[in-house]
Design a protein around this motif. Sequence first.
Motif, PDB file in Angstrom:
ATOM      1  N   LYS A 171      75.452  68.152  64.929  1.00 14.89           N
ATOM      2  CA  LYS A 171      74.882  66.875  64.502  1.00 14.89           C
ATOM      3  C   LYS A 171      75.948  65.821  64.220  1.00 14.89           C
ATOM      4  CE  LYS A 171      70.733  68.952  62.469  1.00 14.89           C
ATOM      5  NZ  LYS A 171      69.954  69.187  61.221  1.00 14.89           N
ATOM      6  N   ILE A 172      77.208  66.209  64.165  1.00 11.03           N
ATOM      7  CA  ILE A 172      78.276  65.225  63.929  1.00 11.03           C
ATOM      8  C   ILE A 172      79.195  65.103  65.151  1.00 11.03           C
ATOM      9  CG2 ILE A 172      78.233  65.567  61.429  1.00 11.03           C
ATOM     10  CD1 ILE A 172      80.893  67.137  61.758  1.00 11.03           C
ATOM     11  N   GLY A 173      78.745  65.613  66.284  1.00  6.65           N
ATOM     12  CA  GLY A 173      79.541  65.534  67.498  1.00  6.65           C
ATOM     13  C   GLY A 173      79.927  66.913  67.992  1.00  6.65           C
ATOM     14  N   ARG A 174      80.635  66.931  69.094  1.00 10.69           N
ATOM     15  CA  ARG A 174      81.074  68.184  69.711  1.00 10.69           C
ATOM     16  C   ARG A 174      82.446  68.557  69.166  1.00 10.69           C
ATOM     17  NH1 ARG A 174      79.286  67.194  76.041  1.00 10.69           N
ATOM     18  NH2 ARG A 174      77.046  67.533  75.734  1.00 10.69           N
ATOM     19  N   LEU A 175      82.525  69.723  68.529  1.00 10.04           N
ATOM     20  CA  LEU A 175      83.706  70.121  67.773  1.00 10.04           C
ATOM     21  C   LEU A 175      84.453  71.238  68.487  1.00 10.04           C
ATOM     22  CD1 LEU A 175      82.090  70.314  64.193  1.00 10.04           C
ATOM     23  CD2 LEU A 175      82.929  68.283  65.412  1.00 10.04           C
ATOM     24  N   GLY A 176      85.788  71.143  68.472  1.00  7.85           N
ATOM     25  CA  GLY A 176      86.613  72.178  69.065  1.00  7.85           C
ATOM     26  C   GLY A 176      87.873  72.407  68.258  1.00  7.85           C
ATOM     27  N   ILE A 177      88.655  73.410  68.652  1.00  9.85           N
ATOM     28  CA  ILE A 177      89.841  73.819  67.892  1.00  9.85           C
ATOM     29  C   ILE A 177      91.028  73.980  68.834  1.00  9.85           C
ATOM     30  CG2 ILE A 177      90.852  75.758  66.606  1.00  9.85           C
ATOM     31  CD1 ILE A 177      88.164  76.062  65.193  1.00  9.85           C
ATOM     32  N   MET A 178      92.170  73.444  68.375  1.00  5.24           N
ATOM     33  CA  MET A 178      93.434  73.516  69.109  1.00  5.24           C
ATOM     34  C   MET A 178      94.533  73.600  68.046  1.00  5.24           C
ATOM     35  SD  MET A 178      94.924  70.635  71.754  1.00  5.24           S
ATOM     36  CE  MET A 178      94.836  69.344  70.488  1.00  5.24           C
ATOM     37  N   MET A 179      94.869  74.810  67.633  1.00 10.01           N
ATOM     38  CA  MET A 179      95.714  74.984  66.450  1.00 10.01           C
ATOM     39  C   MET A 179      97.195  74.806  66.750  1.00 10.01           C
ATOM     40  SD  MET A 179      93.913  78.220  64.554  1.00 10.01           S
ATOM     41  CE  MET A 179      93.740  79.218  66.012  1.00 10.01           C
ATOM     42  N   ALA A 180      97.876  74.124  65.830  1.00 15.84           N
ATOM     43  CA  ALA A 180      99.331  74.133  65.746  1.00 15.84           C
ATOM     44  C   ALA A 180     100.002  73.987  67.105  1.00 15.84           C
ATOM     45  CB  ALA A 180      99.793  75.399  65.019  1.00 15.84           C
ATOM     46  N   MET A 181     100.726  75.027  67.548  1.00 14.26           N
ATOM     47  CA  MET A 181     101.498  74.950  68.781  1.00 14.26           C
ATOM     48  C   MET A 181     100.618  74.792  70.021  1.00 14.26           C
ATOM     49  SD  MET A 181     104.630  74.808  67.973  1.00 14.26           S
ATOM     50  CE  MET A 181     105.432  75.041  69.554  1.00 14.26           C
ATOM     51  N   GLU A 182      99.343  75.118  69.924  1.00 14.65           N
ATOM     52  CA  GLU A 182      98.453  74.887  71.065  1.00 14.65           C
ATOM     53  C   GLU A 182      98.467  73.422  71.485  1.00 14.65           C
ATOM     54  OE1 GLU A 182      94.804  77.853  71.305  1.00 14.65           O
ATOM     55  OE2 GLU A 182      94.764  76.718  69.439  1.00 14.65           O
ATOM     56  N   GLY A 183      98.586  72.535  70.502  1.00 11.54           N
ATOM     57  CA  GLY A 183      98.594  71.111  70.801  1.00 11.54           C
ATOM     58  C   GLY A 183      99.850  70.631  71.493  1.00 11.54           C
ATOM     59  N   SER A 184     100.859  71.501  71.596  1.00 13.52           N
ATOM     60  CA  SER A 184     102.094  71.141  72.292  1.00 13.52           C
ATOM     61  C   SER A 184     101.952  71.273  73.804  1.00 13.52           C
ATOM     62  CB  SER A 184     103.237  72.050  71.808  1.00 13.52           C
ATOM     63  OG  SER A 184     103.348  71.998  70.407  1.00 13.52           O
ATOM     64  N   TYR A 185     100.895  71.929  74.238  1.00 16.30           N
ATOM     65  CA  TYR A 185     100.653  72.158  75.661  1.00 16.30           C
ATOM     66  C   TYR A 185      99.448  71.323  76.093  1.00 16.30           C
ATOM     67  CZ  TYR A 185     103.605  76.158  74.531  1.00 16.30           C
ATOM     68  OH  TYR A 185     104.631  76.952  74.080  1.00 16.30           O
ATOM     69  N   PRO A 186      99.641  70.346  76.979  1.00 18.23           N
ATOM     70  CA  PRO A 186      98.528  69.455  77.356  1.00 18.23           C
ATOM     71  C   PRO A 186      97.304  70.191  77.885  1.00 18.23           C
ATOM     72  CG  PRO A 186     100.618  68.606  78.195  1.00 18.23           C
ATOM     73  CD  PRO A 186     100.908  69.971  77.633  1.00 18.23           C
ATOM     74  N   GLU A 187      97.513  71.382  78.460  1.00 17.17           N
ATOM     75  CA  GLU A 187      96.394  72.116  79.054  1.00 17.17           C
ATOM     76  C   GLU A 187      95.329  72.467  78.028  1.00 17.17           C
ATOM     77  OE1 GLU A 187     100.116  72.564  81.283  1.00 17.17           O
ATOM     78  OE2 GLU A 187      99.602  73.096  79.219  1.00 17.17           O
ATOM     79  N   ASN A 188      95.723  72.695  76.772  1.00 18.42           N
ATOM     80  CA  ASN A 188      94.726  73.078  75.768  1.00 18.42           C
ATOM     81  C   ASN A 188      93.827  71.909  75.384  1.00 18.42           C
ATOM     82  OD1 ASN A 188      95.422  75.854  75.496  1.00 18.42           O
ATOM     83  ND2 ASN A 188      97.249  75.248  74.388  1.00 18.42           N
ATOM     84  N   GLY A 189      94.413  70.738  75.218  1.00 21.13           N
ATOM     85  CA  GLY A 189      93.590  69.557  74.977  1.00 21.13           C
ATOM     86  C   GLY A 189      92.679  69.262  76.150  1.00 21.13           C
ATOM     87  N   ARG A 190      93.209  69.430  77.360  1.00 19.27           N
ATOM     88  CA  ARG A 190      92.423  69.154  78.546  1.00 19.27           C
ATOM     89  C   ARG A 190      91.298  70.166  78.720  1.00 19.27           C
ATOM     90  NH1 ARG A 190      93.800  65.520  82.299  1.00 19.27           N
ATOM     91  NH2 ARG A 190      93.968  64.326  80.379  1.00 19.27           N
ATOM     92  N   GLY A 191      91.571  71.442  78.394  1.00 18.76           N
ATOM     93  CA  GLY A 191      90.525  72.454  78.464  1.00 18.76           C
ATOM     94  C   GLY A 191      89.365  72.134  77.539  1.00 18.76           C
ATOM     95  N   LEU A 192      89.682  71.695  76.315  1.00 14.28           N
ATOM     96  CA  LEU A 192      88.636  71.302  75.372  1.00 14.28           C
ATOM     97  C   LEU A 192      87.879  70.074  75.854  1.00 14.28           C
ATOM     98  CD1 LEU A 192      90.608  71.870  72.061  1.00 14.28           C
ATOM     99  CD2 LEU A 192      88.467  73.008  72.657  1.00 14.28           C
ATOM    100  N   ALA A 193      88.628  69.092  76.364  1.00 10.68           N
ATOM    101  CA  ALA A 193      87.984  67.866  76.843  1.00 10.68           C
ATOM    102  C   ALA A 193      87.052  68.153  78.015  1.00 10.68           C
ATOM    103  CB  ALA A 193      89.050  66.850  77.242  1.00 10.68           C
ATOM    104  N   MET A 194      87.506  68.989  78.938  1.00 17.26           N
ATOM    105  CA  MET A 194      86.663  69.346  80.078  1.00 17.26           C
ATOM    106  C   MET A 194      85.419  70.119  79.649  1.00 17.26           C
ATOM    107  SD  MET A 194      87.438  68.253  83.059  1.00 17.26           S
ATOM    108  CE  MET A 194      88.718  67.765  84.212  1.00 17.26           C
ATOM    109  N   ASN A 195      85.475  70.705  78.448  1.00  9.84           N
ATOM    110  CA  ASN A 195      84.308  71.406  77.911  1.00  9.84           C
ATOM    111  C   ASN A 195      83.491  70.513  76.981  1.00  9.84           C
ATOM    112  OD1 ASN A 195      82.732  73.697  77.995  1.00  9.84           O
ATOM    113  ND2 ASN A 195      83.820  74.765  76.361  1.00  9.84           N
ATOM    114  N   GLY A 196      83.871  69.227  76.903  1.00 13.50           N
ATOM    115  CA  GLY A 196      83.054  68.252  76.183  1.00 13.50           C
ATOM    116  C   GLY A 196      83.484  67.913  74.773  1.00 13.50           C
ATOM    117  N   ALA A 197      84.616  68.410  74.305  1.00 12.00           N
ATOM    118  CA  ALA A 197      85.008  68.205  72.901  1.00 12.00           C
ATOM    119  C   ALA A 197      85.187  66.726  72.562  1.00 12.00           C
ATOM    120  CB  ALA A 197      86.299  68.964  72.611  1.00 12.00           C
ATOM    121  N   GLU A 198      84.780  66.377  71.344  1.00 11.41           N
ATOM    122  CA  GLU A 198      84.919  65.006  70.840  1.00 11.41           C
ATOM    123  C   GLU A 198      85.773  64.936  69.574  1.00 11.41           C
ATOM    124  OE1 GLU A 198      80.665  63.168  72.344  1.00 11.41           O
ATOM    125  OE2 GLU A 198      80.688  64.422  70.531  1.00 11.41           O
ATOM    126  N   VAL A 199      85.699  65.959  68.738  1.00 13.80           N
ATOM    127  CA  VAL A 199      86.499  66.028  67.515  1.00 13.80           C
ATOM    128  C   VAL A 199      87.196  67.381  67.502  1.00 13.80           C
ATOM    129  CG1 VAL A 199      86.506  65.901  64.985  1.00 13.80           C
ATOM    130  CG2 VAL A 199      84.814  64.590  66.294  1.00 13.80           C
TER     131      VAL A 199
END
Length: 355
Positions: A171-199
């Motif tokens: 109800k507050i948007g599409r939520l996903g998780i990308m912890m710590a060092m995961e955010g250092s690799y663009p593929e993890n953000g892109r994987g979440l985005a391709m799956n619809g993540a908003e926050v």
Amino acid sequence: MIEPYNAVGLIPTFWGIRRREDIKHNIEHLKSLTKAAFWLSNLDIPVRLLAIPEGGLMGFNDEVLDVDHAEFANTCAIDIPGPETDWVGALAREWNVFIMAQAKARHPDWKDRFFNVGFIVDPDGEIILKHYKLGALLPVERSVSPHDIYDWWIEKYGRTLDAFWPVADTKIGRLGIMMAMEGSYPENGRGLAMNGAEVVYRASLPAPFTENDFFEITNRCRALENNMYIVAPNIGSYHLYPEGKVGIDAGGGQSMIVDYRGQLVGKQRDTNGSTFVSGVINIEALRHHRESAQVTNWLKDVRTELAQIIYEKPVYPKNMYMDKIPAKHADYKRDVIDKQVALMQERDIWKKPSR
């Protein structure tokens, strides 16, 4: 319509654990800190999302002390769901919020191993998402990744975005998780985005990486290139054990909330103690931007066939822990890190320094 709301990221003082029971010490502190953060943040617009940073429940003693992996799995790692996540669920019900959090946790199918798991709890106290960390702080973090048991993982969960980058539609948007060092690799953000993540939850990162713009740059990049919010609270003062009197600033501050255009909408540079960061999430504005922009809604322009060429040759070895548990720090450096550097040089991707 989803009305704008406040997201709050806690920045807690926390205590490392020797056994699962020690987590209660951190939970009690998080309850007090939540009360203070909500009392102030709700004076603006309602808080609907709370983020507890990585380490907030358990600390990082498995990493700092180079603890035997199987020992930590059996004495400290939790089950999700379990009593500890029930405490988090009670906090969500009390404040009527969604909570993003993290813990080192076991998997029922893997004896003597533990994973780093991010999870989301809804306002009813129910767990609605579990994400198994894909990219650890590799020199020292010995939690198992799904890639370390890749063949088994895809047989059980499938070779899909949901299997590696799950997203919860709420109800507050599409939520996903990308912890710590995961955010250092663009593929993890892109994987979440391709799956619809908003926050997306991105916490925590230690010093010195927060002291040289590393954390801010990667947070803002992942938010901008994927048009999504990044909620990134960092850890506060770290006490090695529950009886520890003096805490160490292991995080280096720089907690932030970043919007879908890469702009900071909440920041807290301080860290030495317990505090919080707050910022407004506007899901409808994000969705309008994704629909209306011609240039900066980048995801529509990804040339996927070309991207696949980049990744045709494997780099980091899969299935590393199918038949063995993670090793100690020195062994890992010798057997993995040094060999990976040599591999990059042998392929002439990296050139050796002149010495």
